[in-house]
Scaffold this active site. Structure first.
Site, PDB file in Angstrom:
ATOM      1  N   LYS A 111      42.643  45.480  33.469  1.00  0.00           N
ATOM      2  CA  LYS A 111      41.250  45.033  33.440  1.00  0.00           C
ATOM      3  C   LYS A 111      40.664  45.146  32.043  1.00  0.00           C
ATOM      4  O   LYS A 111      39.840  44.328  31.646  1.00  0.00           O
ATOM      5  CB  LYS A 111      40.407  45.858  34.421  1.00  0.00           C
ATOM      6  CG  LYS A 111      40.563  45.422  35.860  1.00  0.00           C
ATOM      7  CD  LYS A 111      39.390  45.890  36.697  1.00  0.00           C
ATOM      8  CE  LYS A 111      39.496  45.392  38.124  1.00  0.00           C
ATOM      9  NZ  LYS A 111      38.469  45.977  38.997  1.00  0.00           N
ATOM     10  N   LYS A 194      48.098  38.742  40.753  1.00  0.00           N
ATOM     11  CA  LYS A 194      47.523  38.988  42.083  1.00  0.00           C
ATOM     12  C   LYS A 194      46.346  38.037  42.339  1.00  0.00           C
ATOM     13  O   LYS A 194      45.602  37.712  41.407  1.00  0.00           O
ATOM     14  CB  LYS A 194      47.122  40.471  42.099  1.00  0.00           C
ATOM     15  CG  LYS A 194      46.013  40.874  42.968  1.00  0.00           C
ATOM     16  CD  LYS A 194      45.688  42.347  42.794  1.00  0.00           C
ATOM     17  CE  LYS A 194      44.345  42.485  42.101  1.00  0.00           C
ATOM     18  NZ  LYS A 194      43.722  43.799  42.233  1.00  0.00           N
ATOM     19  N   LYS A 197      39.280  38.130  43.594  1.00  0.00           N
ATOM     20  CA  LYS A 197      37.950  37.510  43.713  1.00  0.00           C
ATOM     21  C   LYS A 197      37.286  37.382  42.357  1.00  0.00           C
ATOM     22  O   LYS A 197      36.330  36.639  42.199  1.00  0.00           O
ATOM     23  CB  LYS A 197      37.058  38.252  44.716  1.00  0.00           C
ATOM     24  CG  LYS A 197      36.971  39.768  44.580  1.00  0.00           C
ATOM     25  CD  LYS A 197      36.029  40.370  45.635  1.00  0.00           C
ATOM     26  CE  LYS A 197      36.602  41.564  46.390  1.00  0.00           C
ATOM     27  NZ  LYS A 197      36.919  42.749  45.596  1.00  0.00           N
TER      28      LYS A 197
HETATM   29  P1  TYM Z   1      39.213  45.491  46.018  1.00  0.00           P
HETATM   30  O1  TYM Z   1      37.781  45.213  46.265  1.00  0.00           O
HETATM   31  O2  TYM Z   1      39.846  44.967  44.777  1.00  0.00           O
HETATM   32  O3  TYM Z   1      40.070  44.986  47.223  1.00  0.00           O
HETATM   33  C1  TYM Z   1      39.807  45.391  48.565  1.00  0.00           C
HETATM   34  C2  TYM Z   1      41.115  45.552  49.325  1.00  0.00           C
HETATM   35  O4  TYM Z   1      41.847  44.338  49.266  1.00  0.00           O
HETATM   36  C3  TYM Z   1      43.159  44.589  48.772  1.00  0.00           C
HETATM   37  N1  TYM Z   1      43.583  43.450  47.960  1.00  0.00           N
HETATM   38  C4  TYM Z   1      44.694  42.760  48.146  1.00  0.00           C
HETATM   39  N2  TYM Z   1      45.691  42.892  49.047  1.00  0.00           N
HETATM   40  C5  TYM Z   1      46.705  41.997  48.978  1.00  0.00           C
HETATM   41  N3  TYM Z   1      46.768  40.997  48.046  1.00  0.00           N
HETATM   42  C6  TYM Z   1      45.800  40.838  47.131  1.00  0.00           C
HETATM   43  N4  TYM Z   1      45.856  39.859  46.242  1.00  0.00           N
HETATM   44  C7  TYM Z   1      44.697  41.747  47.147  1.00  0.00           C
HETATM   45  N5  TYM Z   1      43.577  41.867  46.401  1.00  0.00           N
HETATM   46  C8  TYM Z   1      42.903  42.924  46.894  1.00  0.00           C
HETATM   47  C9  TYM Z   1      43.022  45.843  47.922  1.00  0.00           C
HETATM   48  O5  TYM Z   1      44.253  46.513  47.779  1.00  0.00           O
HETATM   49  C10 TYM Z   1      42.006  46.635  48.706  1.00  0.00           C
HETATM   50  O6  TYM Z   1      42.644  47.356  49.755  1.00  0.00           O
HETATM   51  N6  TYM Z   1      39.400  50.171  44.383  1.00  0.00           N
HETATM   52  C11 TYM Z   1      39.333  49.368  45.577  1.00  0.00           C
HETATM   53  C12 TYM Z   1      38.126  49.658  46.450  1.00  0.00           C
HETATM   54  C13 TYM Z   1      37.932  51.088  46.797  1.00  0.00           C
HETATM   55  C14 TYM Z   1      38.692  51.832  47.744  1.00  0.00           C
HETATM   56  C15 TYM Z   1      38.110  53.132  47.753  1.00  0.00           C
HETATM   57  C16 TYM Z   1      39.789  51.535  48.548  1.00  0.00           C
HETATM   58  C17 TYM Z   1      36.979  51.909  46.315  1.00  0.00           C
HETATM   59  N7  TYM Z   1      37.080  53.134  46.877  1.00  0.00           N
HETATM   60  C18 TYM Z   1      38.617  54.130  48.556  1.00  0.00           C
HETATM   61  C19 TYM Z   1      40.286  52.535  49.362  1.00  0.00           C
HETATM   62  C20 TYM Z   1      39.709  53.817  49.354  1.00  0.00           C
HETATM   63  C21 TYM Z   1      39.247  47.912  45.152  1.00  0.00           C
HETATM   64  O7  TYM Z   1      38.892  47.592  44.056  1.00  0.00           O
HETATM   65  O8  TYM Z   1      39.482  47.059  46.125  1.00  0.00           O
END
Ligand code: TYM
Length: 333
Positions: A111, A194, A197
């Site tokens: 990032k 990957k 969004k």
């Molecule tokens: P975020 O918002 O990027 O994504 C949310 C969830 O979607 C999954 N994900 C994917 N899975 C498969 N293929 C993809 N291309 C893909 N893009 C996203 C992510 O793995 C995630 O499960 N840091 C986390 C949010 C967070 C969190 C937490 C998660 C904050 N605190 C505590 C678990 C526990 C994040 O940025 O997710």
């Protein structure tokens, strides 16, 4: 009963990657577990968010989660900034985590890119806040996509070091739940990246509110190669775009990529892409319709989030108060 926690950033409309890698598994896990689902707006501002857009996206994210089947009655759905415990515990964890640990985080490196000096310090300590999210509830299972694996390892390191330093067993170990054939959905334009969004190209992803024509167009334009589909998974090695589309199709049908190949071996993308488009539209159109219906009443979404935050705080506040006592802070009252 195991307590489950997971979060999603309101940094845009959720994508097919979020759905297949996370949200869909969350919905399934609601049977037989106590679940806490969080729209992580504190995490979102680690990169710049227009204030009005952040507020709108937080509501839209909640609407999509509800439309996918998240149940705010039996479980908890809330916005992270509504529960102070997250930021309070994150500060303690900023003082537990080591600089060397954060330096190894590949997502930060990705990032921040070349412009490391210019990114926010929040982006750097992002995984400490994530550890706080989970541990403030003593949650032990965390369903995520594959990209979050390293962050959850760090959360375990933080829990262990806290327990060691303060001579306690207060924080439990965390188990990542990385489930299904689409734990890492890739960009439609580049099979090595990957699906995200926050990618600048809308063509790289399927958004959960894309209509049927948009889905069809994006799949038609999705990067592939000239070969027909093979009859074994091993033969998809070195064909990341083809493998990605097969994984998506599998996730939306039987769950088994080998079965997809059994059906489509020898067929080209001219046949496979329309079939994929059809299963995508069948899965996503009802969710998009329900999201739109829910968004017609934003006050109801806000009320749902507020009710969730009250219930979340009732669990997290005493846990964080105990962590503060262990650290040696005087009782506030
Ligand atoms: P975020 O918002 O990027 O994504 C949310 C969830 O979607 C999954 N994900 C994917 N899975 C498969 N293929 C993809 N291309 C893909 N893009 C996203 C992510 O793995 C995630 O499960 N840091 C986390 C949010 C967070 C969190 C937490 C998660 C904050 N605190 C505590 C678990 C526990 C994040 O940025 O997710």
């Amino acid at each position: 009963m195991a307590r489950i926690f997971s979060g999603i950033q309101p940094s845009g409309i959720p994508t097919l990657g979020n759905y297949l890698g996370a949200i869909r598994n969350w919905v399934a896990l609601q049977e037989g577990h106590e679940c806490i689902w969080c729209v992580v707006d504190l995490h979102a501002i680690t990169v710049w968010q227009e204030p009005a857009a952040l507020a709108r996206q937080t509501r839209e994210m909640a609407a999509v989660l509800l439309a996918c089947g998240i149940d705010p009655g039996r479980h908890i759905l809330f916005a992270q900034s509504h529960v102070r415990a997250h930021a309070q515990l994150a500060w303690i964890f900023n003082c537990v985590a080591r600089l060397g640990w954060l330096n190894r985080m590949t997502q930060f490196k990705d990032k921040a890119g070349k412009d490391r000096e210019a990114v926010s310090t929040g982006l750097y300590v992002y995984p400490n806040l994530m550890a706080a999210d989970i541990l403030a509830y003593h949650a032990t299972q965390v369903p995520v996509g594959d990209d979050q694996r390293q962050h959850l390892e760090l959360a375990n390191d933080i829990a262990q070091k806290f327990n060691h330093d303060y001579g306690t067993e207060f924080f439990p170990p965390i188990e990542p739940l990385i489930l299904g054939p689409a734990a890492r959905v890739m960009s439609l334009r580049d099979g090595s990246k990957k699906m995200s969004k926050s990618d600048s190209s809308d063509q790289s992803r399927i958004n959960m509110n894309d209509d049927a024509d948009t889905i069809a167009l994006k799949i038609r334009r999705a990067k592939t190669d000239a070969e027909p589909l093979p009859d074994t998974l091993a033969a998809l090695e070195g064909r990341p775009e083809a493998r990605n589309l097969v994984g998506i199709y599998a996730a939306l049908t039987s769950g088994d990529p080998a079965l997809v190949l059994r059906e489509y071996a020898g067929k080209g993308f001219g046949v496979f892409k329309p079939a994929l488009t059809e299963v995508l539209i069948a899965a996503l159109a009802p969710i998009a319709r329900e999201t739109e219906r829910l968004l017609a009443d934003p006050a109801e979404i806000d009320a749902t989030l507020r009710r969730g935050a009250e219930r979340a705080a009732a669990i997290a506040d005493p846990i964080v108060a105990e962590a503060e006592r262990l650290v040696g802070f005087l009782p506030p009252r």
